[in-house]
Design an enzyme around this catalytic site. Structure first.
Site, short mmCIF file in Angstrom:
data_model
loop_
_atom_site.label_atom_id
_atom_site.label_comp_id
_atom_site.label_asym_id
_atom_site.label_seq_id
_atom_site.Cartn_x
_atom_site.Cartn_y
_atom_site.Cartn_z
N GLU A 44 7.77 -43.42 -23.20
CA GLU A 44 8.70 -43.48 -22.02
C GLU A 44 9.83 -44.56 -22.33
OE1 GLU A 44 9.29 -44.53 -17.47
OE2 GLU A 44 7.88 -45.65 -18.30
N GLU A 69 11.42 -51.04 -23.39
CA GLU A 69 12.23 -51.56 -22.01
C GLU A 69 13.13 -52.68 -22.91
OE1 GLU A 69 12.93 -50.88 -18.84
OE2 GLU A 69 14.30 -52.70 -19.52
N ASP A 119 19.79 -45.75 -16.99
CA ASP A 119 21.09 -46.36 -16.20
C ASP A 119 22.44 -45.00 -16.28
OD1 ASP A 119 19.75 -48.69 -15.78
OD2 ASP A 119 20.51 -49.35 -17.66
N HIS A 193 9.08 -46.12 -10.09
CA HIS A 193 9.99 -46.52 -8.74
C HIS A 193 11.16 -45.99 -8.38
CE1 HIS A 193 6.82 -49.96 -7.88
NE2 HIS A 193 6.69 -49.96 -9.12
C1 LIG Z 1 17.72 -47.27 -13.82
S1 LIG Z 1 16.26 -48.15 -14.58
C2 LIG Z 1 14.90 -46.73 -14.27
C3 LIG Z 1 13.74 -47.66 -14.49
C4 LIG Z 1 12.41 -46.46 -14.60
N1 LIG Z 1 12.43 -45.49 -15.35
C5 LIG Z 1 12.24 -45.87 -12.99
O1 LIG Z 1 12.46 -44.56 -12.94
O2 LIG Z 1 11.99 -46.66 -12.04
C6 LIG Z 1 16.67 -47.96 -16.10
C7 LIG Z 1 15.83 -48.76 -17.03
O3 LIG Z 1 16.26 -48.55 -18.44
C8 LIG Z 1 16.39 -49.63 -19.14
N2 LIG Z 1 17.19 -49.44 -20.44
C9 LIG Z 1 18.64 -49.27 -20.31
N3 LIG Z 1 18.98 -49.11 -21.66
C10 LIG Z 1 17.86 -49.27 -22.49
C11 LIG Z 1 17.45 -49.10 -23.91
N4 LIG Z 1 18.58 -48.65 -24.63
N5 LIG Z 1 16.26 -49.29 -24.42
C12 LIG Z 1 15.26 -49.43 -23.45
N6 LIG Z 1 15.23 -49.64 -22.02
C13 LIG Z 1 16.62 -49.54 -21.72
C14 LIG Z 1 16.77 -50.72 -18.08
O4 LIG Z 1 16.65 -52.05 -18.36
C15 LIG Z 1 16.21 -50.24 -16.87
O5 LIG Z 1 14.95 -50.92 -16.85
#
Ligand SMILES: C[S@@+](CC[C@H](N)C(=O)[O-])C[C@H]1O[C@@H](n2cnc3c(N)ncnc32)[C@H](O)[C@@H]1O
Length: 214
Positions: A44, A69, A119, A193
């Site tokens: 994931e 993450e 994001d 979430h």
């Molecule tokens: C908008 S949040 C969604 C979190 C989760 N997937 C959810 O649906 O609840 C996006 C997550 O992706 C992480 N993220 C962004 N760019 C990333 C990268 N290059 N590698 C790993 N994680 C990343 C961010 O820190 C954040 O926790």
């Protein structure tokens, strides 16, 4: 919509079996060595607070789940969640998913890749930072086993369409297959979430699944 502050993590929790650090990880990534058994491995990307990893690992004890993450506080939060539930088949890596895929993950080694609510990088000049970019989707195609699945969900219609275009242009993955919302049976019965948050606010969620040809 802002994000709520994270609950405090018990400092006495030993996270060493659930929290990994990308820079300390042996390359190439070896799921069997990490989990001490040979089982289908799912990744994931951007696991946030870890709801998907915890639910999927509990529901599928015959499969192994790795999250990646980039934000340390979320990686720790997820690791604590996995530790508290004593889930032996899920771990989270603190690091950048793009580097993990291109530098660590071998060809055809994953049964599935999950990308939920990445994001959106709303501003046009920031769109190149989006994870569902040309390089990333090619890497997803490379690391999936034949028959392996890519799950991609977002609440941003424009990102959804743009990502589907990139997938069509850059990969031979079969899809998109539409995925229906499932009624939630309890307060945490959501894929992630972010899905929970969108559904509770009656906001749309765009869901797709792709399959690598066998
Ligand atoms: C908008 S949040 C969604 C979190 C989760 N997937 C959810 O649906 O609840 C996006 C997550 O992706 C992480 N993220 C962004 N760019 C990333 C990268 N290059 N590698 C790993 N994680 C990343 C961010 O820190 C954040 O926790």
């Amino acid at each position: 919509m802002g994000r709520r502050a994270l609950r405090k993590i018990d400092p006495n929790l030993d996270l060493s079996r659930h929290l990994l650090h990308l820079e300390e990880l042996a390359a190439p990534l070896d799921g069997a060595a990490l989990f001490g058994r040979s089982a289908p491995l799912e990744l994931e990307v951007g696991s946030g607070k870890g709801l998907f990893l915890a639910t999927a690992a509990a529901d599928h004890p015959d499969r192994d789940f790795l999250g990646v993450e980039i934000a340390y506080k979320y990686a720790r939060f997820t690791a604590a969640r996995l530790k508290k539930r004593e889930l032996p088949n899920a771990k989270v890596i603190h690091g950048d998913a793009q580097r993990l895929l291109s530098e660590w993950v071998p060809d055809e080694s994953l049964a599935a890749v999950h990308v939920y609510f990445p994001d959106p990088w709303w501003k046009k000049r920031h769109r190149k930072r989006r994870i569902m970019n040309r390089t990333f989707v090619r890497q997803v195609q490379r690391v999936l086993q034949p028959g392996g699945l890519l799950h991609f969900w977002t609440d941003v219609a424009e990102y959804f369409e743009a990502a589907l275009d990139v997938l069509a242009q850059e990969t031979r993955l079969l899809g998109p297959q539409a995925v229906e919302a499932r009624p939630a049976e309890h307060d945490l019965d959501y894929r992630t979430h972010f899905e929970r948050r969108m559904r509770l606010h009656d906001l749309p969620v765009y869901r797709s699944m792709f399959r690598k040809p066998a």
